[in-house]
Design a protein around this motif. Structure first.
Motif, PDB file in Angstrom:
ATOM      1  N   GLU A  71     -70.474  23.383  -0.719  1.00 56.33           N
ATOM      2  CA  GLU A  71     -70.277  21.969  -0.404  1.00 56.33           C
ATOM      3  C   GLU A  71     -68.987  21.755   0.385  1.00 56.33           C
ATOM      4  N   MET A  72     -67.919  22.460   0.008  1.00 57.72           N
ATOM      5  CA  MET A  72     -66.651  22.313   0.716  1.00 57.72           C
ATOM      6  C   MET A  72     -66.773  22.800   2.156  1.00 57.72           C
ATOM      7  N   GLU A  73     -67.446  23.916   2.341  1.00 52.83           N
ATOM      8  CA  GLU A  73     -67.634  24.441   3.694  1.00 52.83           C
ATOM      9  C   GLU A  73     -68.445  23.459   4.535  1.00 52.83           C
ATOM     10  N   GLN A  74     -69.516  22.951   3.967  1.00 54.32           N
ATOM     11  CA  GLN A  74     -70.344  21.990   4.692  1.00 54.32           C
ATOM     12  C   GLN A  74     -69.564  20.719   5.022  1.00 54.32           C
ATOM     13  N   TYR A  75     -68.748  20.271   4.085  1.00 58.55           N
ATOM     14  CA  TYR A  75     -67.934  19.081   4.317  1.00 58.55           C
ATOM     15  C   TYR A  75     -66.989  19.301   5.502  1.00 58.55           C
ATOM     16  N   MET A  76     -66.317  20.449   5.517  1.00 58.41           N
ATOM     17  CA  MET A  76     -65.384  20.735   6.613  1.00 58.41           C
ATOM     18  C   MET A  76     -66.112  20.765   7.959  1.00 58.41           C
ATOM     19  N   ASN A  88     -66.790  27.124  18.291  1.00 60.93           N
ATOM     20  CA  ASN A  88     -66.263  28.283  17.559  1.00 60.93           C
ATOM     21  C   ASN A  88     -65.417  27.884  16.349  1.00 60.93           C
ATOM     22  N   ALA A  89     -64.577  26.862  16.511  1.00 61.55           N
ATOM     23  CA  ALA A  89     -63.717  26.447  15.392  1.00 61.55           C
ATOM     24  C   ALA A  89     -64.572  25.938  14.235  1.00 61.55           C
ATOM     25  N   GLU A  90     -65.587  25.165  14.545  1.00 56.87           N
ATOM     26  CA  GLU A  90     -66.467  24.644  13.490  1.00 56.87           C
ATOM     27  C   GLU A  90     -67.230  25.773  12.808  1.00 56.87           C
ATOM     28  N   ARG A  91     -67.803  26.669  13.599  1.00 60.44           N
ATOM     29  CA  ARG A  91     -68.552  27.797  13.018  1.00 60.44           C
ATOM     30  C   ARG A  91     -67.648  28.696  12.188  1.00 60.44           C
ATOM     31  N   GLY A  92     -66.368  28.754  12.537  1.00 55.73           N
ATOM     32  CA  GLY A  92     -65.438  29.634  11.832  1.00 55.73           C
ATOM     33  C   GLY A  92     -64.909  29.075  10.530  1.00 55.73           C
ATOM     34  N   LEU A  93     -65.152  27.800  10.251  1.00 50.47           N
ATOM     35  CA  LEU A  93     -64.687  27.234   8.982  1.00 50.47           C
ATOM     36  C   LEU A  93     -65.462  27.874   7.834  1.00 50.47           C
ATOM     37  N   SER A  94     -64.732  28.235   6.779  1.00 52.48           N
ATOM     38  CA  SER A  94     -65.404  28.889   5.655  1.00 52.48           C
ATOM     39  C   SER A  94     -64.747  28.524   4.335  1.00 52.48           C
ATOM     40  N   ALA A  95     -65.536  28.646   3.289  1.00 50.14           N
ATOM     41  CA  ALA A  95     -65.055  28.496   1.919  1.00 50.14           C
ATOM     42  C   ALA A  95     -65.591  29.701   1.161  1.00 50.14           C
ATOM     43  N   LYS A  96     -64.703  30.567   0.745  1.00 51.41           N
ATOM     44  CA  LYS A  96     -65.091  31.807   0.070  1.00 51.41           C
ATOM     45  C   LYS A  96     -64.671  31.755  -1.398  1.00 51.41           C
ATOM     46  N   LEU A  97     -65.572  32.175  -2.253  1.00 54.16           N
ATOM     47  CA  LEU A  97     -65.300  32.235  -3.683  1.00 54.16           C
ATOM     48  C   LEU A  97     -64.910  33.655  -4.057  1.00 54.16           C
ATOM     49  N   THR A  98     -63.800  33.780  -4.766  1.00 53.66           N
ATOM     50  CA  THR A  98     -63.391  35.088  -5.283  1.00 53.66           C
ATOM     51  C   THR A  98     -63.184  34.962  -6.791  1.00 53.66           C
ATOM     52  N   SER A  99     -63.440  36.037  -7.491  1.00 54.20           N
ATOM     53  CA  SER A  99     -63.312  36.055  -8.945  1.00 54.20           C
ATOM     54  C   SER A  99     -62.392  37.178  -9.373  1.00 54.20           C
ATOM     55  N   SER A 100     -61.559  36.888 -10.351  1.00 52.30           N
ATOM     56  CA  SER A 100     -60.712  37.899 -10.970  1.00 52.30           C
ATOM     57  C   SER A 100     -61.371  38.292 -12.283  1.00 52.30           C
ATOM     58  N   LYS A 101     -61.677  39.550 -12.445  1.00 56.30           N
ATOM     59  CA  LYS A 101     -62.357  39.989 -13.666  1.00 56.30           C
ATOM     60  C   LYS A 101     -61.415  40.020 -14.866  1.00 56.30           C
ATOM     61  N   ALA A 102     -60.140  40.251 -14.620  1.00 56.20           N
ATOM     62  CA  ALA A 102     -59.194  40.371 -15.724  1.00 56.20           C
ATOM     63  C   ALA A 102     -59.098  39.071 -16.527  1.00 56.20           C
ATOM     64  N   GLN A 103     -58.844  37.966 -15.895  1.00 58.46           N
ATOM     65  CA  GLN A 103     -58.700  36.685 -16.577  1.00 58.46           C
ATOM     66  C   GLN A 103     -59.868  35.750 -16.297  1.00 58.46           C
ATOM     67  N   TYR A 104     -60.791  36.197 -15.506  1.00 54.73           N
ATOM     68  CA  TYR A 104     -61.923  35.407 -15.052  1.00 54.73           C
ATOM     69  C   TYR A 104     -61.462  34.094 -14.433  1.00 54.73           C
ATOM     70  N   VAL A 105     -60.626  34.258 -13.440  1.00 51.95           N
ATOM     71  CA  VAL A 105     -60.160  33.136 -12.641  1.00 51.95           C
ATOM     72  C   VAL A 105     -61.014  33.096 -11.386  1.00 51.95           C
ATOM     73  N   GLN A 106     -61.484  31.917 -11.024  1.00 52.79           N
ATOM     74  CA  GLN A 106     -62.280  31.758  -9.812  1.00 52.79           C
ATOM     75  C   GLN A 106     -61.472  30.924  -8.825  1.00 52.79           C
ATOM     76  N   THR A 107     -61.479  31.363  -7.575  1.00 51.76           N
ATOM     77  CA  THR A 107     -60.712  30.696  -6.532  1.00 51.76           C
ATOM     78  C   THR A 107     -61.601  30.445  -5.331  1.00 51.76           C
ATOM     79  N   ILE A 108     -61.540  29.225  -4.804  1.00 51.90           N
ATOM     80  CA  ILE A 108     -62.209  28.910  -3.547  1.00 51.90           C
ATOM     81  C   ILE A 108     -61.132  28.881  -2.475  1.00 51.90           C
ATOM     82  N   THR A 109     -61.296  29.723  -1.467  1.00 48.56           N
ATOM     83  CA  THR A 109     -60.343  29.796  -0.360  1.00 48.56           C
ATOM     84  C   THR A 109     -60.972  29.186   0.879  1.00 48.56           C
TER      85      THR A 109
END
Length: 125
Positions: free
Chosen positions: A33-38, A50-71
């Motif tokens: 949703e964030m990527e689509q919004y941008m 190109n700038a529009e196509r290059g916008l991204s929102a990537k989800l990463t997860s930390s297994k140690a503490q199970y922290v999720q981050t959207i970049t």
């Protein structure tokens, strides 16, 4: 006392295992949703797209503490200029974070509260 502590620890472990897939699915959806919004709301005029196509929102997860981050990121070298030059007139990353970030945190708090309530009543085993 040790028996109660072990029961609480066991229950928390079960809850975490049950909640992880729910959290993962929610965060994947929010990143999309964030990527689509941008891509739909950026303030600049497309020239090459190109700038529009290059916008991204990537989800990463930390297994140690199970922290999720959207970049949120630009995929073009001049993305930094869109964000920080010209008095930030063409910024989209920070405005997206300011708009959607608090909503995500509020939604997660509500979902976690509902999930904990369900597990206390025996609904999510």
């Amino acid at each position: 006392l040790d028996e109660n502590r072990n029961q609480v620890k066991s229950r928390l472990t079960r809850m975490q295992q049950q909640y992880r897939p729910i959290l993962q699915a929610y965060m994947v959806k929010k990143a999309q949703e964030m990527e689509q919004y941008m891509k739909s709301n950026h303030p600049w005029q497309n020239r090459t797209g190109n700038a529009e196509r290059g916008l991204s929102a990537k989800l990463t997860s930390s297994k140690a503490q199970y922290v999720q981050t959207i970049t949120l990121a630009h995929g073009v070298p001049y993305g930094v200029y869109l964000e920080y030059s010209m008095e930030r007139r063409f910024a989209i990353i920070e405005p997206t974070m300011r708009l959607m970030g608090p909503r995500i945190v509020d939604d997660l708090s509500m979902q976690l509260g509902m999930f904990v309530g369900m597990t206390e009543k025996g609904g999510a085993k």
